[in-house]
Design a protein around this motif. Structure first.
Motif, PDB file in Angstrom:
ATOM      1  N   GLU A   1      -5.079   9.411  -7.618  1.00  0.00           N
ATOM      2  CA  GLU A   1      -3.757   9.330  -8.249  1.00  0.00           C
ATOM      3  C   GLU A   1      -2.950   8.188  -7.651  1.00  0.00           C
ATOM      4  O   GLU A   1      -2.292   7.438  -8.375  1.00  0.00           O
ATOM      5  N   SER A   2      -2.988   8.058  -6.347  1.00  0.00           N
ATOM      6  CA  SER A   2      -2.258   6.984  -5.674  1.00  0.00           C
ATOM      7  C   SER A   2      -2.788   5.623  -6.107  1.00  0.00           C
ATOM      8  O   SER A   2      -2.018   4.701  -6.400  1.00  0.00           O
ATOM      9  N   SER A   3      -4.086   5.494  -6.160  1.00  0.00           N
ATOM     10  CA  SER A   3      -4.700   4.235  -6.586  1.00  0.00           C
ATOM     11  C   SER A   3      -4.320   3.910  -8.024  1.00  0.00           C
ATOM     12  O   SER A   3      -4.007   2.755  -8.351  1.00  0.00           O
ATOM     13  N   GLN A   4      -4.327   4.901  -8.885  1.00  0.00           N
ATOM     14  CA  GLN A   4      -3.951   4.701 -10.288  1.00  0.00           C
ATOM     15  C   GLN A   4      -2.481   4.314 -10.402  1.00  0.00           C
ATOM     16  O   GLN A   4      -2.120   3.434 -11.183  1.00  0.00           O
ATOM     17  N   ARG A   5      -1.626   4.956  -9.627  1.00  0.00           N
ATOM     18  CA  ARG A   5      -0.196   4.646  -9.649  1.00  0.00           C
ATOM     19  C   ARG A   5       0.039   3.199  -9.204  1.00  0.00           C
ATOM     20  O   ARG A   5       0.821   2.469  -9.799  1.00  0.00           O
ATOM     21  N   GLU A   6      -0.657   2.785  -8.139  1.00  0.00           N
ATOM     22  CA  GLU A   6      -0.532   1.408  -7.658  1.00  0.00           C
ATOM     23  C   GLU A   6      -1.013   0.414  -8.708  1.00  0.00           C
ATOM     24  O   GLU A   6      -0.359  -0.604  -8.950  1.00  0.00           O
ATOM     25  N   ALA A   7      -2.134   0.698  -9.329  1.00  0.00           N
ATOM     26  CA  ALA A   7      -2.669  -0.200 -10.362  1.00  0.00           C
ATOM     27  C   ALA A   7      -1.714  -0.288 -11.552  1.00  0.00           C
ATOM     28  O   ALA A   7      -1.472  -1.387 -12.081  1.00  0.00           O
ATOM     29  N   SER A   8      -1.151   0.832 -11.965  1.00  0.00           N
ATOM     30  CA  SER A   8      -0.213   0.834 -13.086  1.00  0.00           C
ATOM     31  C   SER A   8       1.045   0.026 -12.755  1.00  0.00           C
ATOM     32  O   SER A   8       1.542  -0.726 -13.589  1.00  0.00           O
ATOM     33  N   ALA A   9       1.538   0.198 -11.538  1.00  0.00           N
ATOM     34  CA  ALA A   9       2.738  -0.543 -11.123  1.00  0.00           C
ATOM     35  C   ALA A   9       2.462  -2.039 -11.100  1.00  0.00           C
ATOM     36  O   ALA A   9       3.260  -2.840 -11.608  1.00  0.00           O
ATOM     37  N   ARG A  10       1.352  -2.435 -10.527  1.00  0.00           N
ATOM     38  CA  ARG A  10       1.009  -3.863 -10.481  1.00  0.00           C
ATOM     39  C   ARG A  10       0.798  -4.419 -11.889  1.00  0.00           C
ATOM     40  O   ARG A  10       1.226  -5.538 -12.193  1.00  0.00           O
ATOM     41  N   ASP A  11       0.162  -3.651 -12.764  1.00  0.00           N
ATOM     42  CA  ASP A  11      -0.051  -4.106 -14.144  1.00  0.00           C
ATOM     43  C   ASP A  11       1.276  -4.298 -14.878  1.00  0.00           C
ATOM     44  O   ASP A  11       1.453  -5.276 -15.608  1.00  0.00           O
TER      45      ASP A  11
END
Length: 153
Positions: free
Chosen positions: A36-46
């Motif tokens: 979840e943390s990794s997905q949240r980080e990827a979404s924010a960067r995207d």
């Protein structure tokens, strides 16, 4: 083997099985949180990359001093929408990397970049549509843009 030894081994086996199951559950929960943390980080960067891409494609929306073929009234509306788009991507970055001073500094610089052109319209901005911590961060940054510009040099 005597029966008490077998019972002892059976009980020990049951306890060991329960302990391993509990350990497996802890590992599964940890993996889910990490994903979840990794997905949240990827979404924010995207989201932030999309803002940067749009800023490169439409630089006249980032600075009203640049020349543009766009009607001035339409350009102001487009810039407000661009700023709103920026705020939502910045909010994701802020929430994901709230403890990272580099990201905070970058967001402050971006916010102050909008300050000059949007200053008269920021007082009426709908800050309630953002998380309170981010709205406070953004408003404090915008109120202190002269200090942010001084610190930047």
């Amino acid at each position: 083997m005597p029966r008490p030894s077998l019972r002892h081994i059976a009980n020990l086996s049951t306890v060991l099985t329960a302990a391993l199951a509990a350990f497996g559950l802890v590992i599964a929960v940890w993996q889910i949180r990490a994903a979840e943390s990794s997905q949240r980080e990827a979404s924010a960067r995207d989201a932030y990359k999309e803002y940067l891409k749009l800023a490169i494609e439409k630089p006249e929306l980032t600075d009203l001093q640049l020349s543009s073929a766009m009607d001035p009234a339409a350009r102001k509306v487009a810039q407000e929408n661009f700023f709103s788009f920026y705020l939502f991507s910045a909010e994701q970055i802020y929430e994901t990397y709230s403890a990272d001073p580099g990201w905070q500094r970058s967001l402050q610089t971006d916010l102050c970049g909008f300050h000059h052109d949007l200053n008269d319209r920021l007082a009426d901005w709908q800050w309630r549509q953002h998380e309170p911590a981010f709205a406070q961060f953004a408003q404090e940054t915008l109120a202190n843009c002269s200090e942010v510009a001084i610190d930047k040099n």
